[in-house]
Design a protein around this motif. Structure first.
Motif, PDB file in Angstrom:
ATOM      1  N   UNK A  61      -7.751 -14.961  -1.383  1.00  0.00           N
ATOM      2  CA  UNK A  61      -8.585 -13.980  -2.068  1.00  0.00           C
ATOM      3  C   UNK A  61      -9.316 -13.103  -1.062  1.00  0.00           C
ATOM      4  N   UNK A  62      -9.890 -13.721  -0.045  1.00  0.00           N
ATOM      5  CA  UNK A  62     -10.604 -12.979   0.982  1.00  0.00           C
ATOM      6  C   UNK A  62      -9.662 -12.053   1.734  1.00  0.00           C
ATOM      7  N   UNK A  63      -8.480 -12.566   2.075  1.00  0.00           N
ATOM      8  CA  UNK A  63      -7.520 -11.771   2.840  1.00  0.00           C
ATOM      9  C   UNK A  63      -7.066 -10.541   2.053  1.00  0.00           C
ATOM     10  N   UNK A  64      -6.758 -10.729   0.787  1.00  0.00           N
ATOM     11  CA  UNK A  64      -6.324  -9.602  -0.038  1.00  0.00           C
ATOM     12  C   UNK A  64      -7.426  -8.555  -0.154  1.00  0.00           C
ATOM     13  N   UNK A  65      -8.644  -9.003  -0.358  1.00  0.00           N
ATOM     14  CA  UNK A  65      -9.758  -8.082  -0.516  1.00  0.00           C
ATOM     15  C   UNK A  65     -10.039  -7.310   0.776  1.00  0.00           C
ATOM     16  N   UNK A  66      -9.853  -7.952   1.912  1.00  0.00           N
ATOM     17  CA  UNK A  66     -10.185  -7.349   3.198  1.00  0.00           C
ATOM     18  C   UNK A  66      -9.099  -6.411   3.713  1.00  0.00           C
ATOM     19  N   UNK A  67      -7.841  -6.719   3.418  1.00  0.00           N
ATOM     20  CA  UNK A  67      -6.732  -5.985   4.038  1.00  0.00           C
ATOM     21  C   UNK A  67      -5.892  -5.178   3.058  1.00  0.00           C
ATOM     22  N   UNK A  68      -6.438  -4.905   1.888  1.00  0.00           N
ATOM     23  CA  UNK A  68      -5.711  -4.076   0.925  1.00  0.00           C
ATOM     24  C   UNK A  68      -5.435  -2.683   1.515  1.00  0.00           C
ATOM     25  N   UNK A 102       1.156 -14.902  -8.609  1.00  0.00           N
ATOM     26  CA  UNK A 102       0.660 -16.266  -8.711  1.00  0.00           C
ATOM     27  C   UNK A 102      -0.680 -16.378  -9.390  1.00  0.00           C
ATOM     28  N   UNK A 103      -1.397 -15.260  -9.527  1.00  0.00           N
ATOM     29  CA  UNK A 103      -2.712 -15.273 -10.168  1.00  0.00           C
ATOM     30  C   UNK A 103      -2.800 -14.332 -11.351  1.00  0.00           C
ATOM     31  N   UNK A 104      -1.915 -13.352 -11.409  1.00  0.00           N
ATOM     32  CA  UNK A 104      -1.946 -12.398 -12.509  1.00  0.00           C
ATOM     33  C   UNK A 104      -2.979 -11.317 -12.294  1.00  0.00           C
ATOM     34  N   UNK A 105      -3.664 -10.938 -13.374  1.00  0.00           N
ATOM     35  CA  UNK A 105      -4.658  -9.872 -13.305  1.00  0.00           C
ATOM     36  C   UNK A 105      -5.938 -10.377 -12.643  1.00  0.00           C
TER      37      UNK A 105
END
Length: 409
Positions: A71-78, A354-357
Motif C-alpha cells: 500500500x505504501x509503495x503504490x501510494x509513493x511511486x504512482x 488483488x485488492x480491487x477498488x
C-alpha cells in the motif's frame, strides 16, 4: 543515439499535465526523494525511477520497498516508470549518462561521498548536461561534521527539536506519528527544483539544489524556533495545548472530545458567552493571551466543566456559528468518511490487483485548467519500463539482453 527521446518528452502535452515537458531521473530511495518526485509525477512529468537489477548485489531491502508494504509503495511511486540499472557497472554508468543528456532533473539521496565515488556527482553530470537541475537530499547536509551520518526521519525529529516540544509535560520526548522530516524535506526539495527550473528559463543553465532532513525539520519548527532565536526562550512541551494562547487544545465533551482554538480576546469573549462564562471576560488573569497562559490551569478548568454538558457535534454547531474554530478529532477511517473530505476528493480512486477498488491520497492542490486524472497509474513493477526506455535511447534488443544477463540492467 537518436534525438527523438528528448523530442518526444520535452514538448508540453496538456493531456498529460502541466509538467509533461520535463523528464526526471530519480536515483533516490526510501521516502524523502520519492515524495518530491511524486509531486512531479502527479503533475505529468516523466519520472524514471532507477532500481537495482534483480539478482544484482546490493538489492534494495530498505523500508518502503515493494515487498515491505504494498500500500505504501503504490501510494509513493504512482505515475512513475521503472528502469533497472546498475550504476556501479561501467556499462550502466554509460546508460545513465545517455539518460542525463536528455533529462531536465536528476535527484539522489546518496551520502555525499558516495555519488562522487560512483562518478555521478553534480560536477560530473553537469559536464554532460549544463541545463540539468541536480537535486540532493541528505540527512544532515552535503558537508560539515555530520555530512556522512546516515539520515533517518526519527533522528532528524530529535535533533531538529521537534520531539522536545511534542507530548505532555514531564512525559519525555515524543516522536510525531508521521515521518514528517522525510515528507517535508521531500516537499522542500520539490519547491527547490521548481525554483531552479524557473530560473533556468532566464539563465539557460541548471544548478545544484540541496536540502536535508535536519534543515527541513528545523524549518518546520516555525514559531517555536522564533521563540528561541528572537526572544531567547526555550519552548517546552504543552501536550495538546498551544504554547502561546489559551484556551486551545482537546476538551472532553458529553460523548467524546472537542478540538478548540480560541485565540485572542474577541474570540475568548465569544467563547465565554457561548459557555455562559461572561463573568470571566476582562477579569485579572483572563484579560489577554499572555495572562491566560500564566493562568492556564484555571482557564482550562472553567471551560472544561461547561464542555461536558453537550456532545461534540452540538458544541461544534454552536461555536462555528459564532466564529470560534473547533472540530471533532477523527480516527483515520473517520477522516475519509467526513463529508467535506469527500467533497474535496482527497482520496484518489484506483484499482489495485488483488485488492480491487482502493484509493490513494491525492496531491493536496488543484489547478483550474488541469483536472486530476480519474485514476493514477499504478506504481511500476521493478524494471517494467527498462526495455522501452533503452529502446528509446537507441539500444538494440540484443544489447539489452546481454546487459540483463550481466545484471547491468
Amino acid at each position: 543515439m537518436p534525438a527523438d527521446f528528448r523530442e518526444q518528452h520535452s514538448r508540453h502535452d496538456p493531456k498529460k499535465g502541466p509538467l509533461s515537458r520535463f523528464t526526471i531521473i530519480d536515483a533516490s530511495r526510501v521516502r524523502a526523494g520519492p515524495t518530491a518526485m511524486r509531486v512531479f509525477a502527479d503533475m505529468g512529468a516523466r519520472v524514471i525511477k532507477l532500481e537495482i537489477p534483480p539478482g544484482a548485489p546490493g538489492g534494495d531491502d530498505m523500508i518502503g520497498g515493494r515487498d515491505h508494504n504494498r500500500a505504501d509503495y503504490e501510494n509513493l511511486h504512482r505515475n512513475k516508470e521503472s528502469l533497472t540499472l546498475n550504476m556501479k557497472d561501467p556499462a550502466g554508468l554509460e546508460i545513465l549518462r545517455e539518460l542525463v543528456t536528455r533529462a531536465d532533473v536528476f535527484i539522489e539521496n546518496f551520502r555525499p561521498d558516495v555519488k562522487d565515488r560512483l562518478g555521478i556527482g553534480y560536477e560530473a553530470l553537469r559536464a554532460i548536461n549544463p541545463r540539468l537541475v541536480y537535486a540532493s537530499i541528505s540527512g544532515f547536509g552535503q558537508d560539515g561534521p555530520y555530512a556522512r551520518w546516515p539520515g533517518f526521519d526519527s533522528i532528524a525529529q530529535g535533533m531538529g527539536g521537534l520531539m522536545s516540544v511534542t507530548g505532555k509535560p514531564g512525559e519525555g520526548p515524543m516522536r510525531v506519528g508521521i515521518p514528517i522530516a522525510d515528507l517535508c524535506s521531500g516537499h522542500f526539495c520539490a519547491q527547490a527544483i521548481m525554483t531552479a527550473l524557473l530560473e533556468r528559463e532566464a539563465s539557460g543553465e541548471g544548478q545544484w539544489v540541496q536540502t536535508s532532513l535536519l534543515e527541513a525539520q528545523i524549518a518546520m519548527l516555525d514559531f517555536q524556533a522564533a521563540q528561541w532565536l528572537v526572544d531567547g526562550k526555550v519552548p517546552q512541551q504543552v501536550g495538546n495545548e498551544h504554547p502561546l494562547t489559551v484556551p486551545t487544545g482537546v476538551f472532553p465533551t458529553k460523548d467524546g472530545y472537542l478540538n478548540l482554538a480560541a485565540i485572542g480576546n474577541s474570540m475568548f469573549a465569544r467563547l465565554c458567552e457561548a459557555l455562559g462564562l461572561q463573568h470571566l471576560v476582562g477579569q485579572p488573569g483572563y484579560e489577554s493571551d499572555p495572562a491566560r497562559v500564566e493562568n492556564r490551569d484555571a482557564v482550562n478548568e472553567a471551560v472544561s466543566e461547561q464542555f461536558l454538558t453537550r456532545t461534540t457535534r452540538e458544541w461544534t454547531d454552536v461555536l462555528i456559528k459564532i466564529g470560534v474554530p473547533c472540530g471533532p478529532i477523527y480516527k483515520i477511517n473517520e477522516v475519509f468518511d467526513d463529508p467535506q473530505v469527500q467533497h474535496l476528493g482527497v482520496a484518489w480512486p484506483a484499482s489495485l490487483p488483488g485488492k480491487g477498488d482502493v484509493a490513494f491520497v491525492g496531491t493536496p492542490f488543484r489547478l483550474s485548467r488541469y483536472p486530476r486524472a480519474e485514476q493514477p497509474r499504478l506504481a511500476p513493477e521493478q524494471g517494467e519500463h527498462t526495455q522501452a526506455i533503452l529502446n528509446e535511447l537507441g539500444y538494440s534488443d540484443q544489447q539489452i539482453g546481454e546487459w540483463r544477463s550481466a545484471y547491468v540492467v
